[in-house]
Design an enzyme around this catalytic site. Structure first.
Site, PDB file in Angstrom:
ATOM      1  N   SER A  42      26.063  70.362  31.719  1.00 11.88           N
ATOM      2  CA  SER A  42      25.164  70.354  32.871  1.00 11.88           C
ATOM      3  C   SER A  42      23.724  70.683  32.483  1.00 11.88           C
ATOM      4  O   SER A  42      22.794  70.401  33.244  1.00 11.88           O
ATOM      5  CB  SER A  42      25.644  71.350  33.933  1.00 11.88           C
ATOM      6  OG  SER A  42      26.877  70.962  34.482  1.00 11.88           O
ATOM      7  N   GLY A 228      21.892  65.871  36.187  1.00 17.27           N
ATOM      8  CA  GLY A 228      21.232  64.732  36.809  1.00 17.27           C
ATOM      9  C   GLY A 228      21.118  64.820  38.316  1.00 17.27           C
ATOM     10  O   GLY A 228      21.521  65.795  38.954  1.00 17.27           O
ATOM     11  N   CYS A 254      30.221  71.833  41.696  1.00 19.38           N
ATOM     12  CA  CYS A 254      28.827  71.620  41.303  1.00 19.38           C
ATOM     13  C   CYS A 254      28.377  70.185  41.620  1.00 19.38           C
ATOM     14  O   CYS A 254      28.180  69.846  42.774  1.00 19.38           O
ATOM     15  CB  CYS A 254      28.646  71.978  39.831  1.00 19.38           C
ATOM     16  SG  CYS A 254      26.915  72.146  39.335  1.00 19.38           S
ATOM     17  N   PHE A 255      28.227  69.331  40.619  1.00 18.54           N
ATOM     18  CA  PHE A 255      27.862  67.935  40.862  1.00 18.54           C
ATOM     19  C   PHE A 255      28.896  67.282  41.769  1.00 18.54           C
ATOM     20  O   PHE A 255      28.561  66.472  42.640  1.00 18.54           O
ATOM     21  CB  PHE A 255      27.769  67.203  39.524  1.00 18.54           C
ATOM     22  CG  PHE A 255      26.939  65.946  39.552  1.00 18.54           C
ATOM     23  CD1 PHE A 255      25.601  65.979  39.898  1.00 18.54           C
ATOM     24  CD2 PHE A 255      27.496  64.725  39.212  1.00 18.54           C
ATOM     25  CE1 PHE A 255      24.828  64.819  39.912  1.00 18.54           C
ATOM     26  CE2 PHE A 255      26.742  63.560  39.220  1.00 18.54           C
ATOM     27  CZ  PHE A 255      25.401  63.607  39.576  1.00 18.54           C
ATOM     28  N   GLN A 258      28.077  68.038  45.336  1.00 23.15           N
ATOM     29  CA  GLN A 258      26.986  67.207  45.841  1.00 23.15           C
ATOM     30  C   GLN A 258      27.471  65.790  46.144  1.00 23.15           C
ATOM     31  O   GLN A 258      27.055  65.177  47.133  1.00 23.15           O
ATOM     32  CB  GLN A 258      25.851  67.187  44.820  1.00 23.15           C
ATOM     33  CG  GLN A 258      25.208  68.543  44.591  1.00 23.15           C
ATOM     34  CD  GLN A 258      24.436  68.628  43.286  1.00 23.15           C
ATOM     35  OE1 GLN A 258      24.169  67.610  42.647  1.00 23.15           O
ATOM     36  NE2 GLN A 258      24.092  69.833  42.871  1.00 23.15           N
ATOM     37  N   GLY A 298      20.301  72.339  40.015  1.00 18.89           N
ATOM     38  CA  GLY A 298      18.926  72.143  40.447  1.00 18.89           C
ATOM     39  C   GLY A 298      18.823  71.333  41.717  1.00 18.89           C
ATOM     40  O   GLY A 298      17.733  71.178  42.270  1.00 18.89           O
ATOM     41  N   PHE A 299      19.965  70.784  42.177  1.00 19.86           N
ATOM     42  CA  PHE A 299      20.018  70.016  43.422  1.00 19.86           C
ATOM     43  C   PHE A 299      20.998  70.693  44.370  1.00 19.86           C
ATOM     44  O   PHE A 299      21.853  71.479  43.949  1.00 19.86           O
ATOM     45  CB  PHE A 299      20.456  68.575  43.151  1.00 19.86           C
ATOM     46  CG  PHE A 299      19.451  67.765  42.375  1.00 19.86           C
ATOM     47  CD1 PHE A 299      18.535  66.953  43.023  1.00 19.86           C
ATOM     48  CD2 PHE A 299      19.425  67.823  40.985  1.00 19.86           C
ATOM     49  CE1 PHE A 299      17.606  66.211  42.303  1.00 19.86           C
ATOM     50  CE2 PHE A 299      18.504  67.090  40.256  1.00 19.86           C
ATOM     51  CZ  PHE A 299      17.587  66.278  40.921  1.00 19.86           C
ATOM     52  N   HIS A 348      30.330  77.721  40.081  1.00 21.31           N
ATOM     53  CA  HIS A 348      31.324  77.489  39.034  1.00 21.31           C
ATOM     54  C   HIS A 348      32.449  78.522  39.096  1.00 21.31           C
ATOM     55  O   HIS A 348      32.341  79.595  38.502  1.00 21.31           O
ATOM     56  CB  HIS A 348      30.655  77.540  37.656  1.00 21.31           C
ATOM     57  CG  HIS A 348      29.762  76.380  37.388  1.00 21.31           C
ATOM     58  ND1 HIS A 348      30.165  75.275  36.668  1.00 21.31           N
ATOM     59  CD2 HIS A 348      28.484  76.133  37.765  1.00 21.31           C
ATOM     60  CE1 HIS A 348      29.168  74.403  36.602  1.00 21.31           C
ATOM     61  NE2 HIS A 348      28.142  74.904  37.264  1.00 21.31           N
ATOM     62  N   GLU A 350      35.165  78.394  37.576  1.00 22.55           N
ATOM     63  CA  GLU A 350      35.738  78.553  36.234  1.00 22.55           C
ATOM     64  C   GLU A 350      34.934  79.540  35.392  1.00 22.55           C
ATOM     65  O   GLU A 350      35.360  79.922  34.295  1.00 22.55           O
ATOM     66  CB  GLU A 350      35.817  77.196  35.529  1.00 22.55           C
ATOM     67  CG  GLU A 350      34.531  76.708  34.897  1.00 22.55           C
ATOM     68  CD  GLU A 350      33.505  76.180  35.881  1.00 22.55           C
ATOM     69  OE1 GLU A 350      32.409  75.800  35.438  1.00 22.55           O
ATOM     70  OE2 GLU A 350      33.789  76.145  37.093  1.00 22.55           O
TER      71      GLU A 350
END
Length: 376
Positions: A42, A228, A254-255, A258, A298-299, A348, A350
Site C-alpha cells: 500500500s 492508488g 482498506c482499498f 473504498q 490517503g483516500f 487494517h 490484520e
C-alpha cells in the site's frame, strides 16, 4: 537532500541507497513496525516520513516482511540506529534498504516535516543524494513537480501477484470454507489469519474476472488493501458488483472498503494528509467499543451530502450503514450492507504492525459465510 513540492528543503545524510527517488510524501506515526510498513504494498510510490525519532533499533528479519520486497519509494528518518539490538534481528535496516535500492535520508527534523505535511497536506517529494544532490534547487524542484500525483493513479496492477496461489489452513486445522481473495496489494498476514480460521484462501491477481473468481468455488470473496486512487479501479468495482449480485459473502479491507463504497454508488475523495500509523482510534458503532487500529490510507469514502454518518444511506443494493468511524476526524472507517452479505473496514484488522483490537472482523467474516451456507 529532501525537496518538497512546495519548495521547502531539508538537508541531511544519505540513508540506504544513494541516488534519486520521488513519490508522495506521507508520515507514519507508529513507534514500531517499520519493517512491516516498508514492505506493505500500500506504500508503493510513497516517501514515508517516520515520526518516531529512532528507527532501525531492532534490525530486520525474514518473518516480519509483509511481502516479498520493499515497496516504499523512499524513507525519511531522524536518528537511525547505529547497530540493531534484538534477539530476532537478522540484519541491519540500512543495509536492507541499500540492497533493495531504496533511497533515504536521515538526520532531518522529522517533526518539522510532519507538521508541514499536516498543515499543507501530503505532497510530492524527492530525495537526492550523491551526485544527484549537486544539482541546483530549481532543477531538483522540477524533478519533483514533474513526477506523477497520487490522484488518478491506478497502482493495483503494479503490486498484484502475477499468478494465483493458495494459502491453506495450517496442519491440524480442518478446512471449513474457501475464499477468493483479490490481491490489490495484499499483506502476508491477511491470508494467514483467514487460514488460521480454517479458510483456504485463493489469492488472485487484480485483473481476475468473475468467472475466474467462481472457478475457485468460493464461499466468500475478499478484497485486500492496496495503493492508488479508488476512482481508477473500474474493473475491480464492476467485479465487486457481480459478487454482490451473486450474494456471495464479501469482506473488504482498506482499498477493498473504498471499492465496496464505489460499487454501492458512494464516492471517494483524497484526504489532506491521510491516516498512517498504528495508534488510530476507531469507534465500532455496533458494540460502542473504541478500537486502537492500524491505518494506511490517503483516500476515504464520501458519505452522501446532508446525511449524518449515523443514518443509513440508500444504495442500489439496499441500505448501507457507516459501521465504524474515525474519532480523530469523523472519517468513514467501515461499511455494513443491510440487504446483501457484505461489509468492510478502512483500517487494517490484520495489523502487521499494530494492535490486534480488530482481529474479530475475520471471525465476523467466517460467521457470515456460516450463516450464508446454512441458508443455502
Amino acid at each position: 537532500m529532501l525537496v518538497l513540492e512546495d519548495g521547502r528543503t531539508f538537508r541531511g545524510e544519505a540513508y540506504g541507497a544513494v541516488g534519486t527517488t520521488v513519490g508522495e510524501a506521507v508520515f507514519a506515526t507508529g513507534m514500531t513496525g517499520y519493517q512491516e510498513t516498508f514492505t506493505d504494498p500500500s506504500y508503493h510510490r510513497q516517501v514515508v516520513v517516520m515520526t518516531a525519532p529512532h528507527i532501525g533499533n531492532t534490525g530486520i528479519n525474514a518473518e516480519d516482511r509483509e511481502s516479498g520486497q520493499v515497496w516504499v519509494a523512499g524513507v525519511v528518518v531522524r536518528d537511525p540506529a547505529l547497530r540493531p539490538s534484538n534477539w530476532r534481528s537478522q540484519g541491519d535496516l540500512e543495509d536492507g534498504l541499500r540492497r533493495a535500492g531504496v533511497v533515504g535520508i536521515s538526520g532531518v527534523d522529522t517533526r518539522a516535516i510532519t507538521l508541514h505535511l499536516r498543515d499543507r497536506g501530503a505532497m510530492r517529494a524527492g530525495i537526492f543524494s550523491g551526485e544527484a544532490a549537486r544539482a541546483s534547487h530549481e532543477e531538483l524542484l522540477r524533478t519533483v513537480t514533474g513526477s506523477p500525483v497520487m490522484t488518478g493513479a491506478a497502482l493495483a496492477a503494479e503490486v498484484t501477484t502475477e499468478h494465483p496461489y493458495v494459502v491453506s489452513p495450517p496442519e491440524g486445522t480442518p478446512t471449513r470454507f474457501t475464499v477468493a481473495a483479490l490481491d490489490l496489494g495484499i499483506k502476508g498476514r491477511t491470508p494467514a489469519l483467514l487460514a488460521a480460521r480454517g479458510v483456504r484462501v485463493h489469492v488472485l491477481p487484480s485483473t481476475s474476472t468473475f468467472e475466474e473468481v467462481l472457478a475457485t468455488e468460493p464461499d466468500g470473496v475478499f478484497f485486500s488493501n492496496g495503493p492508488g486512487d479508488p476512482a481508477t479501479a473500474e474493473h475491480e468495482v464492476e467485479l465487486l458488483r457481480r459478487v454482490l449480485d451473486a450474494r456471495l459473502p464479501f469482506f473488504g479491507i482498506c482499498f477493498g472498503n473504498q471499492l465496496l463504497g464505489r460499487a454501492l454508488g458512494l464516492g471517494t475523495y483524497k484526504l489532506p494528509f491521510g491516516h498512517r500509523g498504528i495508534n488510530q482510534p476507531v469507534l465500532d458503532r455496533s458494540t460502542g467499543r473504541v478500537e486502537v487500529t492500524s491505518h494506511n490510507h490517503g483516500f476515504a469514502i464520501a458519505w452522501p451530502e446532508g446525511l449524518a454518518t449515523d443514518q443509513p444511506a440508500a444504495t442500489p443494493y439496499g441500505p448501507v450503514s457507516c459501521s465504524h468511524v474515525a474519532l480523530n476526524d469523523d472519517v468513514v472507517e467501515g461499511l455494513r450492507c443491510h440487504d446483501v452479505p457484505a461489509f468492510s473496514v478502512q483500517y487494517h484488522p490484520e495489523a502487521a504492525a499494530g494492535p490486534h483490537d480488530a482481529e474479530y472482523l475475520f471471525d465476523r467474516f467466517v460467521a457470515m459465510m456460516e450463516d450464508t451456507s446454512a441458508q443455502a
